[in-house]
Each structure stands twice: as structure tokens, then as C-alpha cells.
Design an enzyme around this catalytic site. Structure first.
Site, PDB file in Angstrom:
ATOM      1  N   LYS A 124      36.461  38.117  43.215  1.00 15.14           N
ATOM      2  CA  LYS A 124      36.251  38.929  42.010  1.00 15.14           C
ATOM      3  C   LYS A 124      36.156  37.987  40.824  1.00 15.14           C
ATOM      4  CE  LYS A 124      35.909  43.273  40.840  1.00 15.14           C
ATOM      5  NZ  LYS A 124      35.396  44.393  41.670  1.00 15.14           N
ATOM      6  N   ASP A 164      30.599  45.382  38.269  1.00 23.70           N
ATOM      7  CA  ASP A 164      31.825  46.195  38.261  1.00 23.70           C
ATOM      8  C   ASP A 164      31.867  46.808  36.860  1.00 23.70           C
ATOM      9  OD1 ASP A 164      34.445  46.662  39.961  1.00 23.70           O
ATOM     10  OD2 ASP A 164      35.180  46.297  37.945  1.00 23.70           O
TER      11      ASP A 164
END
Ligand code: NDP
Ligand code: 2IT
Length: 445
Positions: A124, A164
């Protein structure tokens, strides 16, 4: 496994990283039994190795706004685990972004990606950059500055970022343009690309579609369907939009969406042009849902409140972490909710999850429910490798098949003696076993 000792050591090493500690505790609690039954995990010290990221990159991004003012933001990439494939996971641009949030998301991504059946490791990244109110040119300059550092660490076979919160098609375009210039290659290094330059059909809708496909399987275990059900959705971004579209298509009525300013209740149902309007609202960079009630006067705006007070059959939290607490869970249960499926990552607090499980509600965690997004990213990677573009029907069918397979894995590892499926346990155990066994196969590295 000595859970409390592991957690207190982890806390000492990562002080104040509450979201990361929350995510680790949930996984370790779920896998305790299976871990203790398989001593080879302990001999390979799998727990300590899986809760430590492989590497964390933190870098400075300097950029100039339209008035000539110079700003500095912090960029990150957490490469957590690549036992089963190249690092894979999204980038989040939001002022709340910090190491704890990205580590929790990277950790969750390991198990989510494992569940997809595709070969992808967990990662991430992102920045505390706030896209709110920024011009297109400012977003472009920030993305270019961000990629100036990130490109050294990523590649189509090593680490493949995606979107995201705050990172959608436009940002992926700017990031990809800069990567291509620096790396001098036109590979599928990012997913969520535009359709004209390597993107996959269905990727924008995939997380929301996948979430509804998963919830459909959950309902089917009780002989139920979406038809005629009332659905509450939170958020109004990419995931909320796709979920509203698919739930409506399956015959349900979506009555809420929400933003940081409050929620919208639309008793006539959020369908058709109203769903299209969500995209417009999100693209406005204002980050408020209130304007929906001006556009569609039949709808009411509830300032500062969450949608969980609205009576519904199905709840789909699709905004952000820890947005559904214990009291919200109690209200949903009292109002007769049948199914809660997490479109966002970790939207329910541990106390809220406890309420759902105690009341034997159909409840499934983000790492299973929202895995359709990254799964379709995996399908985009396959198409890029083959230099092919699959038709919509093929991608959608593959996505549907993957979601059914994730559901099967959850049932296999989560079904108790009384027949109740604990999807939290099922998802964590299934996701963990594959990664842990891969780590053992590959030795101590
Ligand atoms: P978007 O940026 O498209 O939308 C997120 C939305 O939620 C924004 O509108 C945001 O507004 C809003 N929001 C933030 N905090 C709150 C809050 N407290 N209450 C209500 N709304 C809020 O992001 P995505 O739709 O892409 O992501 C939503 C969730 O889904 C995240 O948890 C993400 O990690 C997860 N997810 C996303 C995937 C994807 O492919 N995009 C895949 C799998 C999971 P604001 O920005 O103003 O805070
Ligand atoms: O949380 C997630 O799974 C995502 N944001 C999607 C990641 C991806 O690589 O598509």
C-alpha cells in the site's frame, strides 16, 4: 501462539499505530487455532515475519500550486509481503494518511490478495496530500512529483500500485505518464489505467460490483436475494458508486450514501441518473454529499450523521476505516439488518464486529468483500502481459467467479458447528494459510 505478548511487543515497536495494531490483532485472533495446530508455522517464526513489512519507503514530495506557492507533502510505499507474487495494492491521497493507516492497509492487502486466487503480494502507499479543491494542474504536478521518487521502487514484475481513496483514473493517468517517461517502458506498472492505454473493462466498477456479488452469495446461504431489499451504503466514491449500481440492477433499493459532512436519505431509491450524479459529485473535488439534496429535492440531508440509523436489510459500508461503531451496529441489528458486507477496508470497529457476530448476522470483512477491486487489477495485469484486451463479459464473469471462490474459501474455514459462518475467521485463515505455506516453501529470506 502467545497473542498478548506478540501484541505488546508489536506495540513497543510501533507506538501509537492504532489502525495497524487493530488489523494485526484481528488476523492473529482468527488464525490462532490453525497456527497452534501446525507447529511448522512456529518453527519458521511465521508470525513475526508476516507482521513486519519487507520495506517501507518514505519520501518528500515538493510541488508548486497555481499561485506559485511551494508545498511539501510526505509520500509512502509499504511493500509488505511478496511470498505469492509481486507487491500489489493501492495508493491513497488523503490528509489523514500516515504510517499506521498505510501499514494496516498493506497488511490487510496480503490476505485479501491471497484470497483472490491470483498471484499477488501485499502493499500500500500514498500521501497526506489533500486533493480537495485542487485544480487539475495541481493534481498533475503533485502526481508527477510523487512518481519522481516512487518509480525507482516499482515495476510490472516487482510492485504494481493502483488507486484507493483520492486516487482514481485521472491520478493514475498522471502517475503513469511520469513513470513511462522515467523508466522508458510502456508496461502495465499501474492498474486502473484508462481503456485506451492498457486499462481493463470493469475495473472502475469492480470493487462495488464484487462487493455485491459477494453479498449475493452470503444471502444465498439463507435462501435470500437482493430483490426487494432496502440497502444502506456509506461513502459516495468509487466503491459506493459501483455497489449502488449493481445492487439496483439486482432489484434492491439503495436509500443512502454519505460523505464526511453527513448522509443523504432518498426514499425513492438512488438509481439511474442519480447514480451517474454520484460520479459528478465525487469529481467535483468538494467532498460533500449535501448538493445531492439540491439536485434531487425528494432526498433529505442529515448533517453530521451516519446512515446506520436508517432501517435496512443490507448495509454496505463503503467509505473509510472505523466508520461503523458499536452503537451503529446495535442500531442496525435492532432495525433488523440481515447482511453487512464491508466495501471499505476495516470500516467496522472490533466492538461493532462483535455485535454482528454475537447476533449471528451475516457479516463479512473488507478483505473478502472488496477483493474484487484488486482481483480485477490482477486481471488487468494479465491482459497487459498478454498485450490483449478482454471483452467486458469475460472480465465480469471472471470477477464473478473469483468472488464466488472467495466466498467458498470463507465458508470452508469459517463455518462453525452450529452452521453459522464466521466470515472474519474464514477470510483470515484462508488468506493466511496460502501466504504462510508459500513463505515456508521459499525458506528464510
Ligand atoms: P473514494 O476516494 O472514491 O471515496 C471515498 C469516499 O468516502 C470519499 O467520498 C470520502 O470523502 C468519503 N469519506 C471519507 N471519510 C468518510 C466518512 N467519515 N464518512 C463518510 N464518507 C467518508 O475512495 P474509494 O471509493 O476508492 O474507497 C472507499 C473505501 O474502499 C476505502 O476504504 C478504500 O480503501 C476501499 N477500497 C477501495 C478500492 C478501490 O479499488 N478503489 C478497492 C478495495 C477497497 P473524503 O475524501 O472527503 O474524506
Ligand atoms: O484496497 C484495495 O484493495 C485497493 N485499493 C485496490 C488495490 C489494487 O491494487 O487494485
Amino acid at each position: 501462539m502467545n497473542l498478548e505478548k506478540i501484541m505488546s511487543d508489536l506495540e513497543k515497536k510501533n507506538p501509537g499505530e492504532v489502525e495497524f495494531l487493530q488489523a494485526v490483532r484481528e488476523v492473529l485472533e482468527s488464525i490462532q487455532d490453525v497456527y497452534n495446530e501446525n507447529p511448522h508455522f512456529e518453527s519458521a517464526n511465521i508470525i513475526e515475519r508476516i507482521i513486519e513489512p519487507d520495506r517501507v519507503l518514505m519520501f518528500k514530495v515538493s510541488w508548486v500550486d497555481d499561485s506559485g506557492k511551494v508545498h511539501v507533502n510526505r509520500g509512502y510505499r509499504i511493500q509488505f509481503n511478496n511470498a505469492i507474487g509481486p507487491y500489489k495494492g493501492g495508493l491513497r491521497f488523503h490528509p489523514s494518511v500516515n504510517l499506521s493507516i498505510l501499514k494496516f492497509l498493506g497488511f490487510e492487502q496480503i490476505f485479501k490478495n491471497s484470497l483472490t486466487t491470483l498471484p499477488m503480494g501485499g502493499a500500500k502507499g500514498g500521501s497526506d496530500f489533500d486533493p480537495k479543491g485542487k485544480s487539475n494542474a495541481e493534481i498533475m504536478r503533485f502526481c508527477q512529483g510523487f512518481m519522481l521518487e516512487l518509480w525507482k521502487l516499482i515495476g510490472p514484475e516487482t510492485d504494481v500500485p493502483a488507486g484507493d481513496i483520492g486516487v482514481g483514473g485521472r491520478e493514475i493517468g498522471f502517475l503513469y505518464g511520469m513513470y513511462k517517461k522515467l523508466a522508458r517502458e510502456n508496461s502495465g506498472v499501474l492498474t486502473g489505467k484508462g481503456l485506451n492505454w492498457g486499462g481493463s473493462l470493469i475495473r472502475p466498477e469492480a470493487t462495488g460490483f464484487g462487493a455485491v456479488y459477494f453479498a449475493k452469495e452470503m444471502l444465498a446461504t439463507k435462501g435470500e436475494t437482493f430483490k426487494g431489499k432496502t440497502v444502506c451504503i456509506s461513502g459516495f466514491g468509487n466503491v459506493a458508486w459501483g455497489a449502488a449500481l449493481k445492487a439496483t440492477e439486482l432489484g434492491a433499493k439503495v436509500v443512502t450514501i454519505s460523505g464526511p459532512d453527513g448522509y443523504i436519505y432518498d426514499q425513492d431509491g438512488i438509481s439511474g441518473e442519480k447514480i451517474d450524479y454520484l460520479l459528478e459529485l465525487r469529481a467535483s473535488n468538494q467532498d460533500i454529499v449535501k448538493p445531492y439534496s439540491y439536485e434531487f429535492p425528494g432526498a433529505q440531508f442529515h448533517q453530521g450523521k451516519r446512515p446506520w440509523e436508517v432501517k435496512c436489510d443490507i448495509a454496505l459500508p463503503c467509505a473509510t476505516q472505523n466508520e461503523l461503531g458499536k452503537e451503529d451496529a446495535r442500531t442496525l441489528v435492532t432495525n433488523g439488518v440481515q447482511c453487512v458486507a464491508e466495501g471499505a477496508n476495516m470500516p467496522s470497529t472490533p466492538e461493532a464486529i462483535e455485535v454482528f457476530l454475537e447476533n449471528k448476522i451475516l457479516f463479512a470483512p473488507g478483505k473478502a468483500v472488496n477483493a474484487g477491486g484488486v482481483a480485477t487489477s490482477g486481471l488487468e495485469m494479465s491482459q497487459n502481459s498478454m498485450k490483449l484486451s478482454w471483452p467486458l463479459k469475460e472480465v465480469d464473469e471472471r470477477l464473478h467467479h473469483i468472488m464466488c471462490s472467495i466466498h467458498d474459501q470463507c465458508v470452508k474455514h469459517g463455518k462453525g458447528k452450529d452452521g453459522y459462518v464466521n466470515y472474519v475467521k474464514g477470510a483470515n485463515v484462508a488468506g493466511f494459510l496460502k501466504v504462510a505455506n508459500a513463505m515456508i516453501d521459499q525458506g528464510i529470506i
